[in-house]
Design an enzyme around this catalytic site. Structure first.
Site, short mmCIF file in Angstrom:
data_model
loop_
_atom_site.label_atom_id
_atom_site.label_comp_id
_atom_site.label_asym_id
_atom_site.label_seq_id
_atom_site.Cartn_x
_atom_site.Cartn_y
_atom_site.Cartn_z
N HIS A 370 31.69 54.45 12.08
CA HIS A 370 31.28 53.81 12.88
C HIS A 370 29.82 52.79 12.90
CE1 HIS A 370 33.64 56.48 16.11
NE2 HIS A 370 32.62 57.20 14.77
N LYS A 562 22.70 48.88 27.46
CA LYS A 562 23.15 50.17 25.58
C LYS A 562 21.64 50.81 25.76
CE LYS A 562 25.33 46.31 24.69
NZ LYS A 562 26.58 46.70 23.92
N ARG A 563 22.38 51.65 24.58
CA ARG A 563 20.59 51.80 23.76
C ARG A 563 20.33 50.60 23.18
NH1 ARG A 563 20.64 57.70 22.33
NH2 ARG A 563 18.54 56.46 21.57
N LYS A 568 21.05 45.10 18.88
CA LYS A 568 21.94 44.99 19.90
C LYS A 568 21.21 43.74 21.11
CE LYS A 568 23.24 49.66 20.87
NZ LYS A 568 24.93 49.09 20.34
N THR A 670 31.94 49.18 23.42
CA THR A 670 32.79 50.26 23.80
C THR A 670 32.51 49.87 25.31
OG1 THR A 670 31.02 52.57 23.96
CG2 THR A 670 33.94 51.40 22.82
N LYS A 674 34.37 48.61 28.82
CA LYS A 674 34.13 49.66 30.43
C LYS A 674 33.97 48.28 31.50
CE LYS A 674 32.65 53.46 27.82
NZ LYS A 674 31.18 54.11 27.00
N1 GPU Z 1 27.30 54.65 17.06
BR1 GPU Z 1 26.60 56.42 13.56
C1 GPU Z 1 27.05 55.48 17.97
O1 GPU Z 1 26.76 55.52 19.29
N2 GPU Z 1 25.81 56.45 17.22
C2 GPU Z 1 25.88 56.35 15.83
O2 GPU Z 1 25.47 57.23 15.16
C3 GPU Z 1 26.45 55.44 14.87
C4 GPU Z 1 27.82 54.69 16.01
C5 GPU Z 1 28.16 53.40 17.46
C6 GPU Z 1 28.25 51.74 17.49
O3 GPU Z 1 26.97 51.67 17.63
C7 GPU Z 1 29.08 51.01 18.14
O4 GPU Z 1 29.45 49.98 17.74
C8 GPU Z 1 30.76 51.79 19.01
O5 GPU Z 1 31.41 51.11 19.37
C9 GPU Z 1 30.26 53.54 19.00
O6 GPU Z 1 29.83 54.07 18.06
C10 GPU Z 1 31.81 53.58 18.59
O7 GPU Z 1 32.63 53.47 17.86
#
Ligand code: GPU
Length: 826
Positions: A370, A562-563, A568, A670, A674
């Site tokens: 991810h 978002k975070r 970002k 994601t 949304k």
């Molecule tokens: N992502 Br690795 C998180 O939310 N936490 C994590 O620890 C890691 C990845 C996110 C990605 O930043 C985001 O781009 C992606 O859409 C999401 O995971 C789901 O795949």
């Protein structure tokens, strides 16, 4: 007012879905579960009574689901291993899945209660940080809806994601005691508790057959207790389970210490054991090398694998067919230690030959990556790892020895390659590379968007991709159209259904395109705009209540939630806002269509720069919102404590969705999806899933700006100098000067110096390089927004053309390309 549950007998009080039946059931629960009558019931009592009433109606599908997995010999189920499941509020989505909203609403009305208010009052379980945890929850929803047998395995954290409050513009974290009022959706299954070991040492011994075996003697044992949450599919007939483990002491009470008077020591064991599932680590991407975190990962992985082996044995199937019973998905590397644990259970626990155990293991596992951020790739120092999991370290060494033997056979003499592929990073301190363990132990590895998978194959995992190209594939993320359209945006959902029928709810990819036929219909457009305006008014009410900021529902709502993370680039967004503010100040009389810029999101508690960006946004908001020259034409607001529940109010109200990460940094995103399926038009870079979204909606319906991923590499290679951009772009230079000179901090030049200096002298995420392009794009957005018909068409087409981004499509991809499972419900 009836006394007690009423005097009408009701034999199906737990299954009847008519309004009178539901009314009776709610009263029954109120009386017998929480000891109340409608006169004495608190809001929480009403919630509980309704929740239990809804849960009862899920139990038929629930019990059938459990029987399905534990009885059918030829069935392959998904075991989705994830350290996070951000499931969001449960009541509304379960009511939607069962299709009982109307009778339930009617039943409650006769009791003087409002279903929407009860739904809104739910405190959500914050068992995840952001995208990764929410994705796991969307996938659980889609698997249940498509009829894919699945168990989600995770951790029952006592404290989930912290609650964010804002004091004087600064983020303040508060503990999230989500269980304080109980959680009616879970069923604790004490009989399936298992013991998990930690620490200690290993020894060898000869077994009865004279074979050399290894035994692990853990120093400590912890009890893992499963808490089961039903996950029901849309339509209410298929139900899966989310099984979350909480840690308890094997012996909660030491009577020896107690009788000798040491009362503290008598409960010490209990306290120590419980710390394992005490709290979710609130760091989003960069991991923290904390031993407790590794303990959490091993704890839930071990309990889950033992649970699966129990099912295998219950089915009476031999262990070397374990992979035919379970397809185990690793949600990032957090559960990657499962590869070593399954080997241990098969080899040490069941005496299986290494080669056979390895064949079973690699056929079971697949791994989703991810992130591309190097600091987010988990690496555990060998010493820490071996201290907690001595046997697993030995097993990892053996996996590595055999793996590197193959590498050397295929590429003789290439020691550099062997070192790069090794599961062990030899640089000091030596450490275990969890991503390498996950890749070697899996038969499939996927990225979460086309661009991300491409970058994985060509950069981060280049050597693995060369070695085993057939392992790598892409599954672009998706989101559930149930929660993120049908549930959160009932007005738009009803409007869509009125034109194309209701099939889009569980056949989004196939059906939603039919909306395109109405994109230019003036009547439909007017209705569409009316709904957006009502959704904006609802968000304004929320902002008014929590922030005291009035948002004009006729303004364009431009949102980034978002975070908070430098990659970002919330700071790029606020620089844009400052530039717009300066333009108004320069010529207050010029035309400026009302714009509301909204932010929301949490920063990791230890993330200095992110917390300072939150403070900057607040300070800028205060100055702009209070400036009479602006006169309310530009407003800035920070929505506190962004979570799933708040998201459900925010997504439907947005006109413009900000997806502005530096190209090559966001794996997928994601939130972009949304927003899009709720009719927001994206202003974004060619990053993550934005690339595919833009392809789907058409470039004329997407506001693109910024460097591409290859350009980022190119500019950096030539020596990126952010100051050059600040020096040559007067708009950018002035925005930075305003921050630096204290224009947003009552003259204080120190408070935001770290942000300005970082941008001028480092700017790892190339905010300054993309600024001019972003401002140019902003002008195009404002022009488009002024043309109402054109913008409404863009909005409708965004919804109509984003069918691909349903998590149902993602799950079908996983089923076909990775799990080899056929969904039972199409
Ligand atoms: N992502 Br690795 C998180 O939310 N936490 C994590 O620890 C890691 C990845 C996110 C990605 O930043 C985001 O781009 C992606 O859409 C999401 O995971 C789901 O795949």
């Amino acid at each position: 007012m009836p006394k007690g549950p009423g005097n009408k007998s009701c034999h199906n009080v737990r299954t009847d879905c008519t309004a009178p039946g539901l009314r009776q059931a709610v009263l029954d629960n109120l009386y017998y579960v929480s000891g109340n009558t409608p006169v004495t019931a608190s809001a929480q009592d009403w919630y509980d009574a309704v929740a239990y009433c809804v849960r009862d109606r899920m139990l038929k599908a629930w019990n059938e689901g459990i029987e399905r997995i534990t009885k059918a010999l030829d069935l392959r189920a998904v075991a989705y291993l994830s350290a996070e499941f951000l499931i969001g509020p449960q009541l509304g989505s379960n009511v939607l899945a069962l299709g009982i909203a109307e009778p339930l609403r009617e039943a409650l009305a006769t009791l003087g209660q409002d279903l929407d208010a009860i739904v809104d009052g739910e405190h959500e379980p914050g068992l995840g940080n952001g995208g990764l945890g929410r994705l796991a929850a969307c996938y659980m929803d889609s698997m249940a809806t498509l009829g894919v047998p699945a168990i989600g395995y995770g951790i029952h954290y006592e404290f989930g994601m912290f609650t964010q409050t804002i004091r004087d513009g600064w983020q303040v974290e508060m503990a999230d005691k989500w269980l304080r009022q109980g959680f009616p959706w879970e069923i604790v299954q004490h009989e399936f508790a298992v013991e998990v070991g930690l620490g200690g040492s290993t020894e060898t011994f000869l077994d009865a057959g004279g074979r050399l075996r290894v035994r692990w003697n853990p120093e400590k044992r912890i009890l893992a207790v499963p808490h089961d949450i039903p996950v029901i599919g849309y339509g209410g007939t298929f139900c899966n389970v989310l099984r979350l483990w909480s840690a308890e002491a094997v012996d909660a009470f030491d009577f020896g210490s107690f009788s000798s008077g040491d009362y503290g020591k008598a409960v010490e064991e209990k306290i120590l054991s419980e710390t394992i599932s005490k709290v979710l680590y609130p760091n989003d991407e960069p991991y923290q090398g904390k031993v407790l975190r590794l303990g959490q990962q091993y704890f839930f992985v071990s309990a889950s694998l033992r649970d699966m082996l129990r099912v295998q044995q219950m089915l009476g199937k031999p262990l070397d067919t374990f992979h035919t019973t379970f397809a185990i998905q690793l949600n990032d590397t957090h559960p990657a230690v499962a590869v070593a644990e399954l080997m241990r259970l098969l080899v040490d626990g069941h005496g299986m030959e290494w080669e056979r155990a390895w064949a079973v293991t690699t056929k079971c596992f697949s791994y989703t990556n991810h992130t591309l951020l190097p600091e987010a790739l988990e690496k555990w120092p060998v010493e820490l790892f071996g201290g907690l999991l001595p046997r697993h370290l030995e097993i990892i060494y053996e996996i590595n020895r055999r793996f590197l033997e193959e590498v050397r056979a295929a590429y003789p003499g290439d020691e550099g390659l062997a070192a790069r592929l090794s599961l062990i990073d030899e640089a000091s301190p030596r450490s275990v590379r969890m991503a390498h363990l996950a890749v070697v132990g899996s038969h499939a590895v996927n990225g979460v968007a086309a661009l991300h998978t491409e970058l994985l194959k060509t950069h981060v995992m280049q050597d693995f991709a060369a070695l085993t190209p057939q392992k790598f594939c892409n599954v672009t993320n998706g989101v559930t159209p149930r929660r993120f359209l049908a549930l959160c945006n009932p007005r738009l959902a009803a409007c869509i259904t009125s034109r194309i029928g209701p099939a889009w709810i569980n056949r989004f990819e196939e059906e939603i395109g039919k909306l395109e036929a109405f994109a230019d219909d003036p009547g439909f457009q007017a209705q569409w705009r009316g709904i957006k305006r009502e959704n904006k008014a609802a968000l304004s009410a929320l902002a008014e209540k929590h922030l005291g900021v009035a948002l004009n529902p006729d303004a364009v709502f431009d949102v980034q939630v978002k975070r908070v993370h430098e990659y970002k680039r919330q700071h790029l967004n606020i620089l844009r806002v400052i530039a717009l503010y300066s333009a108004i100040k320069r010529d207050p009389g010029a035309e400026f269509s009302p714009l509301a810029v909204l932010f929301g999101g949490k920063a990791a508690p230890g993330y200095f720069m992110a917390k300072r960006v939150i403070k900057l946004i607040h300070n800028v908001a205060q100055v702009i919102n209070g400036d009479p020259d602006v006169g309310g034409r530009l407003t800035v607001a920070y929505i506190p404590n962004f979570n799933v529940r708040v998201g459900q109010v925010v997504y439907p109200a947005a006109d413009i969705s900000q997806q502005i990460s530096l190209a090559g940094k966001e794996a997928s995103g994601t939130g972009n999806m949304k927003f899009g399926i709720n009719g927001a038009v994206t202003m974004g870079t060619l990053d993550g899933a934005n690339v595919e979204m833009r392809q789907c909606v058409g470039e004329e319906n997407f506001f693109l700006f910024g460097l591409t991923a290859p350009e980022v590499v190119e500019v950096k290679r030539n020596g990126y100098d952010p100051r050059a951009y600040a020096a040559t772009d007067p708009v950018l230079g002035q925005a930075l000067d305003m921050i630096a000179s204290g224009a947003f901090s009552a003259g204080d030049r120190e408070i935001f110096r770290p942000i300005v200096d970082n941008l001028l002298y480092q700017d790892e995420y190339m905010v300054l390089a993309d600024f001019a392009s972003y401002m140019h794009c902003q002008a195009l957005v404002m022009e488009a927004c002024r043309d109402t018909a054109r913008f409404t068409r863009m909005s409708i087409l965004n919804v109509a053309r984003l069918g691909k981004f349903s998590s149902d499509r993602s799950i079908r991809d996983y089923c076909r390309d990775i799990w080899n499972i056929t969904p039972e419900l199409g």
